[in-house]
Enzyme design. Structure first.
Site, PDB file in Angstrom:
ATOM      1  N   ARG A  49      83.198 -33.501 -81.291  1.00 28.24           N
ATOM      2  CA  ARG A  49      81.998 -34.304 -80.854  1.00 28.24           C
ATOM      3  C   ARG A  49      81.030 -34.095 -81.789  1.00 28.24           C
ATOM      4  O   ARG A  49      80.930 -33.443 -82.876  1.00 28.24           O
ATOM      5  CB  ARG A  49      81.304 -33.370 -79.484  1.00 28.24           C
ATOM      6  CG  ARG A  49      81.071 -32.004 -79.810  1.00 28.24           C
ATOM      7  CD  ARG A  49      80.333 -31.197 -78.604  1.00 28.24           C
ATOM      8  NE  ARG A  49      80.737 -29.843 -78.684  1.00 28.24           N
ATOM      9  CZ  ARG A  49      80.045 -28.981 -79.680  1.00 28.24           C
ATOM     10  NH1 ARG A  49      79.059 -29.595 -80.532  1.00 28.24           N
ATOM     11  NH2 ARG A  49      79.982 -27.648 -79.704  1.00 28.24           N
ATOM     12  N   LYS A  84      91.894 -23.482 -77.774  1.00 27.96           N
ATOM     13  CA  LYS A  84      91.520 -22.901 -78.988  1.00 27.96           C
ATOM     14  C   LYS A  84      92.629 -22.078 -79.508  1.00 27.96           C
ATOM     15  O   LYS A  84      92.841 -21.628 -80.536  1.00 27.96           O
ATOM     16  CB  LYS A  84      90.272 -21.641 -78.648  1.00 27.96           C
ATOM     17  CG  LYS A  84      89.125 -22.531 -78.279  1.00 27.96           C
ATOM     18  CD  LYS A  84      88.579 -23.816 -79.112  1.00 27.96           C
ATOM     19  CE  LYS A  84      87.371 -24.531 -78.541  1.00 27.96           C
ATOM     20  NZ  LYS A  84      87.027 -25.738 -79.203  1.00 27.96           N
TER      21      LYS A  84
END
Ligand code: MV4
Length: 450
Positions: free
Chosen positions: A292, A116
């Site tokens: 995803r 991240k």
């Protein structure tokens, strides 16, 4: 086109993927643990392979079993769904090395967006507005102290290997920093195998707005509008909707263009989500990307008329996008309520056991994505999601009324669920006005207790 897909997941998303495969004429093989032997996905699938005992670590998280299942059943592709190994770059890489098609982005793209801190740097370099914070991970308390002094408290420590709020810690003032730093580092190390932390300015009141993107293998990337996901409890979304009440066409165009620019910079392929935070002044900041399909994808599907799981399969098979950005339109308003096997009267304590009767709602504008059936036994080993009720209305008011009807009609006996909580949410004046933020749910729960 692909021919046979291994579905490396369970529950409602496994059912969702079986359905998309069948509508594209693909064969399906569902991987299941011993706890899911009687699952709906196994029942609907063409074939099923037991991959191990109930614990996720020995089944849905055990890559060798999943890949063996794909190979022995003659699959040519693997769909990871969400959760489990769906954002694990090693899983994607091993699948490719075994000559199978991974239904998702390239492993290196999963890896960079899975870190991240690196994701923030990449999006900053792509010109997106990024939440003010550290340029990269921070290694010492002194570094953290200096950064925080520059930003002003409160600040947030976030795990670089975390995401979705996991390993996130608010630091209200300098006195709290040393302890918060040590605890966050230890928790991140324990949870994700990496104690790397980065820092962001904490926005105490914000909206969590995410943009759906879709790219093919030929450099085409489009966005499919936004989802409002501010209603979260302990970083678990409870209710999501599209469009957001605070995003108008002009802002949607700007946020969408930013999301597409960011996705193009990393050569993103497949379905993905750029997460932003919006402050009360309407400024938005990138915080992270999910590589995803997401739980809440149906609200985008309904307002755009697209089937995102089918597009995942088509793109993985090498097909080009057949639509341009100008073809994407959002019509009406969609809301999704997650129905979890949790007891809202007892601090959302997870429930397990037999669902005696499941009677889903129906009628105009109601969709149910669920693996439930009457007499189904909810296993204790996995997350508590039982069903997603998604409704569409010509406008938000109709969608709210329709969701209220759907929740009232829905019968699930045998386990307590979050339906009563969702019903109270939809009655709440602030929610009905669209006056939600990251602070809303805690305030709502407090009001409920009075
Ligand atoms: C934040 C934030 C405020 N400031 N980051 C990230 C993952 C998501 N699950 C929660 N996330 C947030 N990141 C900064 N710099 C607020 C949230 C947030 C949130 C935080 C606490 C309580 C509810 C929340 C709901 C959505 C987003």
């Amino acid at each position: 086109m692909l021919e046979k897909v291994l579905i490396a997941n369970r529950g409602e998303i496994a059912v969702r993927i079986v359905r998309a495969c069948h509508e594209l004429g693909l064969q399906t093989v569902v991987a299941y643990s011993e706890a899911d032997r009687d699952s709906l996905a196994v029942r609907l699938s063409d074939e099923a392979v037991c991959i191990g005992p109930p614990p996720a670590a020995k089944s849905y998280l055990h890559a060798p079993s999943l890949i063996s299942a794909a190979l022995i059943s003659g699959c040519d592709a693997v769909h990871p769904g969400y959760g489990f190994l769906s954002e694990n770059p090693y899983f994607a890489e091993i699948i490719k090395q075994c000559g199978l098609t991974y239904i998702g982005p390239e492993p290196d793209v999963i890896a960079i967006m899975g870190d991240k801190a690196a994701a923030r740097a990449a999006m900053r370099d792509a010109g997106l507005p990024v939440m003010p914070g550290s340029e990269q991970t921070i290694n010492t308390v002194d570094e953290a102290r200096e950064l925080a002094a520059g930003m002003g408290y409160p600040v947030l420590l976030k795990a670089a290997a975390g995401g979705g709020g996991r390993g996130m810690r608010i630091v209200p003032d300098e006195a709290e920093l040393p302890r918060a730093f040590a605890t966050a580092k230890a928790e991140a190390e324990a949870a994700f195998g990496s104690g790397a932390l980065y820092m962001e300015k904490f926005l105490p009141v914000a909206r969590h707005i995410e943009i759906q993107v879709l790219g093919d293998n030929y450099g085409n990337v489009i966005h499919l509008g936004e989802r409002e996901c501010s209603i979260q409890r302990r970083h678990q979304k409870l209710l999501e909707e599209a469009p957001s009440t605070v995003v108008d066409a002009e802002l949607r165009e700007r946020m969408g263009a930013a999301a597409v620019a960011g996705a193009k910079t990393i050569n993103y392929t497949g379905v993905g989500t750029m997460e932003f935070l919006m402050d009360p002044q309407g400024n938005y900041y990138f915080i992270e990307m999910n590589t995803r399909i997401q739980v809440e994808h149906p609200v985008t599907e309904w307002v755009t008329g697209l089937d995102l799981v089918k597009w995942q399969l088509r793109v993985a098979a090498g097909e080009r996008l057949t639509l341009q950005q100008a073809d994407v339109r959002m019509t009406g308003h969609a809301i999704e309520c997650r129905v979890n096997a949790e007891d809202p009267a007892r601090d959302f304590m997870p429930q397990a056991g037999e669902v005696d009767l499941f009677l889903p709602p129906g009628g105009p504008g109601v969709r149910i994505d669920s693996h439930l059936y009457s007499s189904y036994v909810v296993p204790p080993n996995y997350d508590s999601l039982l069903a997603k009720i998604i409704v569409w209305g010509a406008d938000r008011a109709e969608a709210i009324t329709r969701m209220q009807r759907a929740l009232d009609e829905c019968i699930i006996t045998g386990v307590k669920t979050t339906i009563p909580f969702q019903q109270a949410l939809l009655e709440d004046a602030n929610y009905r006005r669209g006056d939600v933020s990251t602070r809303y749910l805690n305030e709502f729960i407090e009001r409920q207790k009075q």
